[in-house]
Design a protein around this motif. Structure first.
Motif, PDB file in Angstrom:
ATOM      1  N   GLU A 302       0.854  -1.179   0.000  1.00 28.16           N
ATOM      2  CA  GLU A 302       0.000   0.000   0.000  1.00 28.16           C
ATOM      3  C   GLU A 302       0.901   1.244   0.000  1.00 28.16           C
ATOM      4  OE1 GLU A 302      -2.142   3.300   1.225  1.00 28.16           O
ATOM      5  OE2 GLU A 302      -0.617   2.395   2.491  1.00 28.16           O
ATOM      6  N   LEU A 309       7.927   5.236   4.873  1.00 28.07           N
ATOM      7  CA  LEU A 309       9.252   4.613   5.034  1.00 28.07           C
ATOM      8  C   LEU A 309      10.289   5.271   4.128  1.00 28.07           C
ATOM      9  CD1 LEU A 309       8.167   0.889   5.448  1.00 28.07           C
ATOM     10  CD2 LEU A 309       9.063   2.401   7.219  1.00 28.07           C
ATOM     11  N   ASP A 342      -6.837  -2.834  -6.273  1.00 31.13           N
ATOM     12  CA  ASP A 342      -5.818  -3.540  -5.482  1.00 31.13           C
ATOM     13  C   ASP A 342      -4.419  -3.046  -5.818  1.00 31.13           C
ATOM     14  OD1 ASP A 342      -8.177  -4.913  -6.057  1.00 31.13           O
ATOM     15  OD2 ASP A 342      -7.353  -6.792  -5.278  1.00 31.13           O
ATOM     16  N   PHE A 378       5.388  -8.791   5.138  1.00 33.43           N
ATOM     17  CA  PHE A 378       4.279  -9.088   6.054  1.00 33.43           C
ATOM     18  C   PHE A 378       2.926  -8.646   5.476  1.00 33.43           C
ATOM     19  CE2 PHE A 378       6.062  -5.054   7.449  1.00 33.43           C
ATOM     20  CZ  PHE A 378       4.966  -4.259   7.741  1.00 33.43           C
ATOM     21  N   SER A 379       2.839  -8.686   4.148  1.00 37.22           N
ATOM     22  CA  SER A 379       1.569  -8.382   3.496  1.00 37.22           C
ATOM     23  C   SER A 379       0.800  -9.681   3.244  1.00 37.22           C
ATOM     24  CB  SER A 379       1.830  -7.676   2.162  1.00 37.22           C
ATOM     25  OG  SER A 379       0.711  -7.810   1.310  1.00 37.22           O
ATOM     26  N   PRO A 380      -0.420  -9.792   3.794  1.00 39.10           N
ATOM     27  CA  PRO A 380      -1.197 -11.018   3.568  1.00 39.10           C
ATOM     28  C   PRO A 380      -1.538 -11.213   2.085  1.00 39.10           C
ATOM     29  CG  PRO A 380      -2.527  -9.370   4.711  1.00 39.10           C
ATOM     30  CD  PRO A 380      -1.132  -8.827   4.639  1.00 39.10           C
ATOM     31  N   ILE A 381      -1.667 -10.119   1.343  1.00 37.64           N
ATOM     32  CA  ILE A 381      -1.959 -10.242  -0.097  1.00 37.64           C
ATOM     33  C   ILE A 381      -0.770 -10.873  -0.798  1.00 37.64           C
ATOM     34  CG2 ILE A 381      -2.351  -8.993  -2.258  1.00 37.64           C
ATOM     35  CD1 ILE A 381      -3.891  -6.977  -0.839  1.00 37.64           C
TER      36      ILE A 381
ATOM     37  N   PHE B  12       4.540   1.749  13.759  1.00 36.02           N
ATOM     38  CA  PHE B  12       4.633   1.562  12.308  1.00 36.02           C
ATOM     39  C   PHE B  12       6.066   1.177  11.909  1.00 36.02           C
ATOM     40  CE2 PHE B  12       5.882   3.754   8.300  1.00 36.02           C
ATOM     41  CZ  PHE B  12       5.305   2.851   7.432  1.00 36.02           C
ATOM     42  N   ARG B  13       7.031   1.905  12.498  1.00 33.75           N
ATOM     43  CA  ARG B  13       8.438   1.647  12.115  1.00 33.75           C
ATOM     44  C   ARG B  13       8.963   0.339  12.699  1.00 33.75           C
ATOM     45  NH1 ARG B  13       9.569   7.577  13.469  1.00 33.75           N
ATOM     46  NH2 ARG B  13       9.609   8.599  11.441  1.00 33.75           N
ATOM     47  N   PRO B  15       7.050  -2.555  14.059  1.00 35.25           N
ATOM     48  CA  PRO B  15       5.826  -3.277  14.425  1.00 35.25           C
ATOM     49  C   PRO B  15       6.143  -4.497  15.297  1.00 35.25           C
ATOM     50  CG  PRO B  15       6.310  -3.548  12.083  1.00 35.25           C
ATOM     51  CD  PRO B  15       7.267  -2.540  12.599  1.00 35.25           C
ATOM     52  N   VAL B  18       4.996  -9.202  14.301  1.00 35.66           N
ATOM     53  CA  VAL B  18       4.789  -9.388  12.863  1.00 35.66           C
ATOM     54  C   VAL B  18       5.075 -10.837  12.500  1.00 35.66           C
ATOM     55  CG1 VAL B  18       5.667  -8.837  10.560  1.00 35.66           C
ATOM     56  CG2 VAL B  18       5.395  -7.032  12.246  1.00 35.66           C
ATOM     57  N   VAL B  20       3.675 -14.958  11.138  1.00 34.88           N
ATOM     58  CA  VAL B  20       2.666 -16.002  10.950  1.00 34.88           C
ATOM     59  C   VAL B  20       2.845 -17.032  12.060  1.00 34.88           C
ATOM     60  CG1 VAL B  20       1.902 -17.824   9.357  1.00 34.88           C
ATOM     61  CG2 VAL B  20       2.836 -15.695   8.451  1.00 34.88           C
ATOM     62  N   GLU B  29      -9.134 -12.922   9.200  1.00 33.21           N
ATOM     63  CA  GLU B  29      -8.712 -11.956   8.181  1.00 33.21           C
ATOM     64  C   GLU B  29      -9.879 -11.026   7.878  1.00 33.21           C
ATOM     65  OE1 GLU B  29      -6.415 -13.379   4.745  1.00 33.21           O
ATOM     66  OE2 GLU B  29      -7.472 -11.915   3.488  1.00 33.21           O
ATOM     67  N   ALA B  33      -8.750  -5.746  -0.394  1.00 30.51           N
ATOM     68  CA  ALA B  33      -7.717  -5.026  -1.135  1.00 30.51           C
ATOM     69  C   ALA B  33      -8.297  -3.821  -1.868  1.00 30.51           C
ATOM     70  CB  ALA B  33      -7.049  -5.966  -2.132  1.00 30.51           C
ATOM     71  N   ASP B  37      -6.943  -1.988   2.671  1.00 29.08           N
ATOM     72  CA  ASP B  37      -6.514  -2.487   3.985  1.00 29.08           C
ATOM     73  C   ASP B  37      -6.916  -3.943   4.157  1.00 29.08           C
ATOM     74  OD1 ASP B  37      -5.495  -0.120   5.433  1.00 29.08           O
ATOM     75  OD2 ASP B  37      -7.544   0.621   5.174  1.00 29.08           O
ATOM     76  N   ILE B  38      -5.946  -4.794   4.502  1.00 30.62           N
ATOM     77  CA  ILE B  38      -6.268  -6.168   4.893  1.00 30.62           C
ATOM     78  C   ILE B  38      -5.442  -6.499   6.129  1.00 30.62           C
ATOM     79  CG2 ILE B  38      -6.130  -8.623   4.295  1.00 30.62           C
ATOM     80  CD1 ILE B  38      -6.551  -7.957   1.445  1.00 30.62           C
ATOM     81  N   GLU B  56      -0.251 -10.041  10.001  1.00 23.98           N
ATOM     82  CA  GLU B  56       0.215  -9.569   8.695  1.00 23.98           C
ATOM     83  C   GLU B  56      -0.771  -8.496   8.244  1.00 23.98           C
ATOM     84  OE1 GLU B  56       2.286 -13.064   6.230  1.00 23.98           O
ATOM     85  OE2 GLU B  56       0.146 -13.358   6.544  1.00 23.98           O
ATOM     86  N   THR B  57      -0.241  -7.391   7.732  1.00 23.19           N
ATOM     87  CA  THR B  57      -1.124  -6.312   7.297  1.00 23.19           C
ATOM     88  C   THR B  57      -0.683  -5.735   5.965  1.00 23.19           C
ATOM     89  OG1 THR B  57      -1.892  -5.694   9.506  1.00 23.19           O
ATOM     90  CG2 THR B  57      -1.933  -3.958   7.854  1.00 23.19           C
ATOM     91  N   PHE B  58      -1.669  -5.536   5.099  1.00 20.72           N
ATOM     92  CA  PHE B  58      -1.494  -4.763   3.868  1.00 20.72           C
ATOM     93  C   PHE B  58      -2.267  -3.487   4.131  1.00 20.72           C
ATOM     94  CE2 PHE B  58      -3.975  -3.421   0.148  1.00 20.72           C
ATOM     95  CZ  PHE B  58      -3.008  -3.207  -0.810  1.00 20.72           C
ATOM     96  N   GLY B  59      -1.571  -2.371   4.208  1.00 18.20           N
ATOM     97  CA  GLY B  59      -2.295  -1.138   4.471  1.00 18.20           C
ATOM     98  C   GLY B  59      -1.386   0.014   4.804  1.00 18.20           C
ATOM     99  N   ILE B  64      -0.973  -0.537   9.946  1.00 13.04           N
ATOM    100  CA  ILE B  64       0.113  -1.360  10.480  1.00 13.04           C
ATOM    101  C   ILE B  64       0.299  -1.087  11.974  1.00 13.04           C
ATOM    102  CG2 ILE B  64       2.628  -1.733  10.377  1.00 13.04           C
ATOM    103  CD1 ILE B  64       2.356  -1.243   7.279  1.00 13.04           C
TER     104      ILE B  64
END
Lengths: 394, 126
Positions: A302, A309, A342, A378-381, B12-13, B15, B18, B20, B29, B33, B37-38, B56-59, B64
């Motif tokens: 994202e 960062l 996405d 660490f992205s689940p996607i 965020f910096r 985390p 992190v 599995v 979950e 997407a 945010d996931i 785990e995060t996409f966002g 995060i």
């Protein structure tokens, strides 16, 4: 710090700052006053008008100073609409990826009963002139297509568009905010009827811009009041800002060839480096783009976290992700060129400054690679994509 | 003023938690997407206590940070306590989030709850 967000705004040039300070100190008078310090301010204003006109191949009386690109866009479009209505023509053609200053003005006109056709933008970030020509109707009063896109930097076939519009006697406005000072623009050769520009995109000050309107076009006022700008834009002129804009535009236009040559080399080096990131894609045509613009999508991450960062690494950039806009949808520009949500969330725009070095480009490549790899870790996607549970798009 | 609080930037910096958990007792979950945010949460639970948690995060940055903070808040807690976690508590623990980012804390709460529900479901099936 590497400032790579020059499409958002630029740092003022030394000469533009000097002009601004000197006008503030020495020529503070009101250009409408008859005494000497007022008349000197008037001279500064008119010299600036000449300089700005010359930079785009226009006549001084065809230039109206405004508060920036958005005001110029608004005034041009409203003018085209009102002139059309006088002849019973209320159809306007634009494109799906214009700046919001254009799109929101068109929305307003739609509510007033105008009809708007938004041309599709193809995957390469360009519109097709033949599709424009096919969209022109008997009642089309205005075509407004941006010169170069602010997000993906693609340069539209403006000369062909100008030709088509002239042939069909339809007014042609272009939002040239990203183009002026970066690529050659000539309103006569390009057959442009109205053009918007903003000073802070070419090392001038913020809060000042101009509208070019071809001789004979009766502009509609947005601001009523005094007789400044030949009665077309009331309010005491921002003389220091206008003078600094003139200095900046002269400087920028004179350096286009030299800067473009260097920037294109840097841009292409950056593009080649970022292409090495797996499952990434350049947005917009690789060569029909501004010399400074690089825009990528990276799958599985994202954009806002990418920007934060990169900021930690001293790189200032921007993204079309929803999270950076405060809305739920990602950039309308990326959606217009066919990027799905996405992927559009994972976009990055780097707009280079003229003084960027090879070392800085290499540092940006290295940094983006590191950050993308980290965020994917660490992205689940990304996990689902790698595991084959989802199909890669890029 | 910065966009985010120091706490948000810290989480965020750097985390926490992190990753599995391969043999997780509950996985949740949430998000999609399309919206950008996931969040995915993995829980290891022993004697009704959360022994380990990973995410785990996409966002964006606040997504995060919210995931990280939420995992810290439930780690070592009994399941019954973790169920009471609210998005408000997550946001407060982060010294606040911008208004338009509050949904990130909601997502964190939902992700935890979804993982806990998965745990309860698996328990019933056994």
């Amino acid at each position: 710090m590497i400032y790579a967000d020059n499409a958002a705004t630029t740092k003022m040039s030394k000469d533009a700052i000097e002009t601004m300070v000197s006008v503030m100190n020495e020529t503070f008078g009101n250009p409408s006053s008859l005494y000497e310090v007022g008349q000197r301010a008037k001279e500064v204003l008119e010299q600036a008008r000449k300089d700005v006109a010359e930079a785009i191949g226009a006549q001084p009386q065809e230039i109206i100073f405004t508060s920036g690109g958005s005001e110029a866009d608004n005034q041009a479009i409203i003018t085209g609409a009102r002139l059309g209505a006088l002849k019973g023509k209320k159809h306007i053609i634009s494109s799906a990826f214009e700046h919001h200053a254009v799109l929101h003005t068109l929305k307003k006109l739609e509510k007033e009963g105008y009809e708007v056709t938004l041309l599709p933008v193809h995957e390469d970030g360009l519109i097709r002139p033949e599709e424009l020509e096919a969209a022109i109707r008997e009642d089309t009063c205005l075509v407004t297509i941006m010169y170069a896109n602010n997000e993906i930097g693609t340069i539209q076939p403006i000369r062909e568009i100008g030709e088509i519009c002239r042939k069909h006697q339809v007014l042609f406005h272009t939002d040239a905010v990203q183009a002026i000072g970066h690529i050659p623009v000539n309103v006569v050769a390009d057959q442009i009827d109205m053009l918007s520009s903003s000073a802070h995109k070419y090392h001038g000050p913020k809060g000042v811009g101009f509208l070019y309107a071809k001789k004979g076009i009766r502009l509609t006022n947005l601001i009523e009041g005094g007789a400044q700008e030949r009665g077309k834009r009331a309010g005491t002129e921002n003389v220091p800002g206008i003078a600094a804009m003139a200095t900046a535009v002269k400087e920028a236009v004179a350096s286009i060839d030299k800067n473009a040559k260097n920037l294109i080399q840097k841009r292409d080096r950056l593009i080649a480096g970022l292409k090495e990131i797996p499952h990434s894609a350049l947005n917009g045509d690789a060569s029909k783009r501004l010399p400074s613009n690089v825009n990528f999508c990276f799958e599985g991450i994202e954009g806002e976290s990418l920007l934060l960062l990169l900021d930690d690494k001293g790189i200032c950039a921007s993204s079309g992700s929803a999270c950076t806009s405060g809305s739920l949808d990602p950039s309308h520009v990326l959606l217009a060129i066919g990027r799905v949500h996405d992927v559009a969330h994972g976009s990055l725009r780097l707009s280079l400054g003229e003084d960027v070095t090879d070392e800085e480009v290499d540092y940006m490549i290295k940094s983006v690679k590191e950050v993308v790899e980290y965020l994917r870790s660490f992205s689940p996607i990304w996990r689902d994509l790698v595991a084959g549970k989802k199909q890669f798009i890029l | 003023m910065a966009l985010y609080s120091e706490k948000v930037m810290d989480h965020f910096r750097n985390p926490r938690n992190v990753g599995v958990i391969e043999d997780a007792d509950g996985v949740g979950e949430v998000g999609n997407a399309k919206c950008g945010d996931i969040m995915k949460m993995y829980l290891k639970i022993e004697d009704e206590v959360i022994k380990d948690v990973k995410f785990e995060t996409f966002g964006c940055g606040s997504a995060i940070a919210s995931s990280s903070m939420a995992t810290e808040m439930i780690k070592g807690q009994p399941v019954s306590e973790a169920m009471k976690l609210t998005n408000k508590a997550v946001a407060e623990a982060l010294d606040g989030l911008p208004d338009y980012k509050m949904h990130c804390s909601v997502l964190a709460e939902e992700a935890i709850k979804s993982a806990l529900e998965d745990y309860e479901k698996r328990k019933q099936q056994n």
